[in-house]
Write a protein that holds these residues in place. Structure first.
Motif, PDB file in Angstrom:
ATOM      1  N   ASP A   1      54.380  57.449  41.893  1.00 21.15           N
ATOM      2  CA  ASP A   1      53.666  58.002  42.864  1.00 21.15           C
ATOM      3  C   ASP A   1      52.553  57.244  43.521  1.00 21.15           C
ATOM      4  N   SER A   2      51.722  56.901  42.363  1.00 18.49           N
ATOM      5  CA  SER A   2      50.298  56.266  42.594  1.00 18.49           C
ATOM      6  C   SER A   2      50.622  54.667  42.529  1.00 18.49           C
ATOM      7  N   ARG A   3      51.579  54.064  41.864  1.00 13.94           N
ATOM      8  CA  ARG A   3      51.811  52.766  41.626  1.00 13.94           C
ATOM      9  C   ARG A   3      50.763  52.180  40.807  1.00 13.94           C
ATOM     10  N   THR A   4      50.430  53.165  39.874  1.00 14.82           N
ATOM     11  CA  THR A   4      49.108  52.553  38.844  1.00 14.82           C
ATOM     12  C   THR A   4      49.743  52.996  37.322  1.00 14.82           C
ATOM     13  N   MET A   5      49.068  52.240  36.378  1.00 12.74           N
ATOM     14  CA  MET A   5      49.583  52.460  34.931  1.00 12.74           C
ATOM     15  C   MET A   5      48.314  52.944  34.322  1.00 12.74           C
TER      16      MET A   5
ATOM     17  N   GLN B   1      48.631  48.587  40.219  1.00 12.36           N
ATOM     18  CA  GLN B   1      50.108  47.769  39.739  1.00 12.36           C
ATOM     19  C   GLN B   1      49.809  46.332  39.577  1.00 12.36           C
ATOM     20  N   PRO B   2      49.153  45.659  40.721  1.00 11.97           N
ATOM     21  CA  PRO B   2      48.898  44.248  40.394  1.00 11.97           C
ATOM     22  C   PRO B   2      48.286  43.444  39.199  1.00 11.97           C
ATOM     23  N   GLU B   3      47.043  44.482  38.622  1.00  8.30           N
ATOM     24  CA  GLU B   3      46.357  44.295  37.582  1.00  8.30           C
ATOM     25  C   GLU B   3      47.077  44.776  36.215  1.00  8.30           C
ATOM     26  N   ALA B   4      48.190  45.356  36.180  1.00  9.46           N
ATOM     27  CA  ALA B   4      48.813  46.178  35.291  1.00  9.46           C
ATOM     28  C   ALA B   4      49.141  45.049  34.093  1.00  9.46           C
ATOM     29  N   PRO B   5      49.865  44.078  34.398  1.00  7.72           N
ATOM     30  CA  PRO B   5      50.211  42.999  33.549  1.00  7.72           C
ATOM     31  C   PRO B   5      49.050  42.336  32.880  1.00  7.72           C
ATOM     32  N   ASN B   6      47.692  42.505  33.362  1.00  2.00           N
ATOM     33  CA  ASN B   6      46.750  41.579  32.619  1.00  2.00           C
ATOM     34  C   ASN B   6      46.062  42.441  31.727  1.00  2.00           C
ATOM     35  N   ILE B   7      46.656  43.743  31.264  1.00  2.00           N
ATOM     36  CA  ILE B   7      45.861  44.747  30.456  1.00  2.00           C
ATOM     37  C   ILE B   7      46.782  44.679  29.401  1.00  2.00           C
ATOM     38  N   ALA B   8      45.956  44.390  28.075  1.00  2.00           N
ATOM     39  CA  ALA B   8      46.650  44.383  26.685  1.00  2.00           C
ATOM     40  C   ALA B   8      45.701  45.259  25.642  1.00  2.00           C
ATOM     41  N   VAL B   9      46.329  45.833  24.702  1.00  2.00           N
ATOM     42  CA  VAL B   9      45.802  46.471  23.665  1.00  2.00           C
ATOM     43  C   VAL B   9      44.994  45.756  22.990  1.00  2.00           C
ATOM     44  N   GLY B  10      43.474  46.254  22.658  1.00  4.03           N
ATOM     45  CA  GLY B  10      42.607  45.360  21.995  1.00  4.03           C
ATOM     46  C   GLY B  10      41.565  44.791  22.879  1.00  4.03           C
ATOM     47  N   GLN B  11      41.803  44.767  24.050  1.00  6.31           N
ATOM     48  CA  GLN B  11      40.736  44.432  24.972  1.00  6.31           C
ATOM     49  C   GLN B  11      39.554  45.183  25.335  1.00  6.31           C
TER      50      GLN B  11
ATOM     51  N   GLU C   1      42.852  46.534  51.139  1.00  6.43           N
ATOM     52  CA  GLU C   1      43.717  45.685  50.219  1.00  6.43           C
ATOM     53  C   GLU C   1      45.224  45.900  50.859  1.00  6.43           C
ATOM     54  N   ILE C   2      45.940  45.106  51.264  1.00 10.43           N
ATOM     55  CA  ILE C   2      47.362  45.028  51.634  1.00 10.43           C
ATOM     56  C   ILE C   2      48.153  44.526  50.645  1.00 10.43           C
ATOM     57  N   LEU C   3      49.101  45.710  49.998  1.00  8.11           N
ATOM     58  CA  LEU C   3      50.123  45.497  48.906  1.00  8.11           C
ATOM     59  C   LEU C   3      51.421  44.604  49.506  1.00  8.11           C
ATOM     60  N   SER C   4      51.977  44.843  50.616  1.00  8.23           N
ATOM     61  CA  SER C   4      53.029  44.444  51.069  1.00  8.23           C
ATOM     62  C   SER C   4      53.061  44.437  52.661  1.00  8.23           C
ATOM     63  N   GLY C   5      54.055  43.502  53.283  1.00  9.53           N
ATOM     64  CA  GLY C   5      54.106  43.780  54.643  1.00  9.53           C
ATOM     65  C   GLY C   5      53.686  42.218  55.553  1.00  9.53           C
ATOM     66  N   VAL C   6      52.580  41.741  55.053  1.00  6.43           N
ATOM     67  CA  VAL C   6      52.120  40.441  55.778  1.00  6.43           C
ATOM     68  C   VAL C   6      51.923  39.337  54.485  1.00  6.43           C
ATOM     69  N   THR C   7      51.842  38.225  55.173  1.00  3.16           N
ATOM     70  CA  THR C   7      51.500  37.063  54.095  1.00  3.16           C
ATOM     71  C   THR C   7      50.033  36.428  54.792  1.00  3.16           C
ATOM     72  N   GLU C   8      49.501  35.527  54.001  1.00  6.11           N
ATOM     73  CA  GLU C   8      48.114  34.915  54.437  1.00  6.11           C
ATOM     74  C   GLU C   8      48.487  34.012  55.366  1.00  6.11           C
ATOM     75  N   SER C   9      49.534  33.562  55.871  1.00  4.91           N
ATOM     76  CA  SER C   9      49.896  32.666  56.964  1.00  4.91           C
ATOM     77  C   SER C   9      50.170  33.235  58.091  1.00  4.91           C
ATOM     78  N   ASP C  10      50.211  34.784  58.240  1.00  2.00           N
ATOM     79  CA  ASP C  10      50.465  35.612  59.317  1.00  2.00           C
ATOM     80  C   ASP C  10      49.240  35.635  60.352  1.00  2.00           C
ATOM     81  N   ARG C  11      49.519  35.776  61.764  1.00  2.80           N
ATOM     82  CA  ARG C  11      48.523  35.866  62.563  1.00  2.80           C
ATOM     83  C   ARG C  11      48.732  37.143  63.084  1.00  2.80           C
ATOM     84  N   VAL C  12      47.687  37.928  62.844  1.00  2.00           N
ATOM     85  CA  VAL C  12      47.526  39.685  62.764  1.00  2.00           C
ATOM     86  C   VAL C  12      46.789  39.829  63.919  1.00  2.00           C
TER      87      VAL C  12
END
Length: 406
Positions: free
Chosen positions: A287-291, A249-259, A364-375
């Motif tokens: 189900d898979s959050r993919t395009m 899903q994060p890369e789906a908007p970057n895919i275009a016809v003709g690439q 890869e973390i899709l959601s739940g934390v940010t880069e400023s969190d101390r884990v």
């Protein structure tokens, strides 16, 4: 009797009287000094023990609060592309079934044969259909003769009616008879055309140019029309080919016809083929959050086999940033994945996270934390929300960018 008075006698009598007073003062002074010394001794002995007890209590409280190492999620830009699994499909394929009942008379092509459109693949002997076709032709011819006779008779009766020889009712009956014969003739003609089309299906031909990949019949086999469980042949068109793969899903908007992306066939092959984006599903699967993406790959040299395993490499230009964490920060409890996040007050908060791609020792973390969190690294199984912790003076190393090389 005389009394002798010595000079200074009065002073001796005063000193004797002061001795008890001095003795009491000296005694008091000794008691005060002794008490002071005793108090000093008690204080000197008690204070170290009290301090020791306070230190021990503080150490106990300190040990009761766990010390944890932390790591911050790394937000990185991949240094190289991303390989995604893909599936190679023919440009078009078809299962060929029988449309006529009978017995297989002959087959003319086998697996691996390259055929052209409308090329004869097999013939079916259809004796029952041949008899039905002969009967239909006879019925159509008979109906045509009956129509011709009815037309001629009706024309004569209409002429006699105009001459006043026959009644109007008789003329109308003859016209109706002609119309009835006309309808019967058309019905028989339609049935004849249907049977002729059915009879033509005794010749099994290729719907398009391609390669025969399956033959499931032999001479003499009973052939049942429209039996979808009995595939006679399977044909595929291999040039060009369709390659399907799914983009997160994060890369789906970057895919275009003709690439254009590189397609690697097989796990060990080093050769790649250019594939052009023909279309996308323009939707993310829940189900898979993919395009789903379709590539068109040239196969004029017939080097790629449909059904092969393939990988599509996405360049860094279409990849977004990745938020990654080491796998030893994840807490597995039932179906949910969690991580322990330490706030500014040293209190633990458990966050539910969604994991994307697995890079071995990192994810890869899709959601739940940010880069400023101390884990928390290597959290204990008993860790719960609200637990107070100490952060280690030397924090754990931050998540590295090693997955970018995958």
């Amino acid at each position: 009797m005389s009394t002798t008075t010595y000079p200074g006698g009065v002073g001796l009598t005063g000193e004797n009287k002061a001795d008890p007073v001095r003795s009491r003062r000296r005694f008091r002074r000794m008691i005060i000094v002794g008490g002071a010394l005793l108090l000093i001794a008690l204080v000197v002995g008690f204070i170290p023990q009290w301090r020791q007890r306070q230190t021990a209590t503080a150490d106990t409280n300190q040990l009761a609060i766990p010390t944890v190492g932390i790591v911050t999620p790394a937000l990185i830009m991949p240094n190289s592309g991303l390989n995604l699994p893909a599936e190679v499909k023919p440009w078009q394929e078809a299962s060929i079934f029988a449309r006529a009942n009978g017995f297989l008379k002959s087959w003319l092509v086998d697996i691996g044969a390259h055929v052209e459109k409308d090329q004869l693949l097999a013939e079916i002997d259809t004796p029952d259909l041949a008899q039905q076709l002969a009967q239909a032709r006879s019925q159509a011819a008979l109906a045509q003769k009956g129509l011709e006779q009815a037309t001629s008779t009706n024309a004569k009766w209409q002429e006699l009616f105009h001459q006043g020889v026959v009644s109007e009712l008789d003329s109308e009956n003859m016209a109706t008879s002609q119309a009835t014969n006309q309808a019967n003739t058309e019905a028989f003609a339609a049935n004849l055309r249907f049977l002729e089309q059915e009879f033509a299906f005794q010749r099994v031909t290729a719907p398009f140019a391609g390669t025969i990949t399956a033959r499931n019949v032999n001479v003499g086999d009973l052939i049942t029309a429209n039996n979808t469980s009995m595939e006679m042949f399977h044909i595929q068109q291999r040039d060009p080919l369709r390659v399907y793969f799914r983009v997160p899903q994060p890369e789906a908007p970057n895919i275009a016809v003709g690439q254009t992306f590189n397609v690697q066939i097989g796990a060990e092959s080093a050769k790649t083929y250019p594939g052009k984006v023909a279309s996308t599903s323009e939707a993310v699967s829940p189900d898979s959050r993919t395009m789903l993406v379709e590539l068109q790959v040239d196969n004029s040299k017939n080097e790629i086999l449909p059904g092969s395993y393939a990988t599509v490499r996405l360049p860094t230009s279409v990849l977004g940033k990745l938020l990654i964490l080491p796998d030893n920060t994840l807490i597995f409890r039932g179906k949910d994945l969690q991580v322990g996040v330490v706030d500014a007050k040293g209190v633990v908060q458990l966050h539910d996270v969604k994991v994307g791609r697995d890079f071995g020792i990192q994810s890869e973390i899709l959601s739940g934390v940010t880069e400023s969190d101390r884990v928390i690294v290597n959290p204990s199984d008993s860790l719960t929300t609200g637990t107070v912790v100490h952060v280690a003076a030397t924090p754990a190393a931050s998540a590295s960018a090693t997955p970018a090389k995958k």
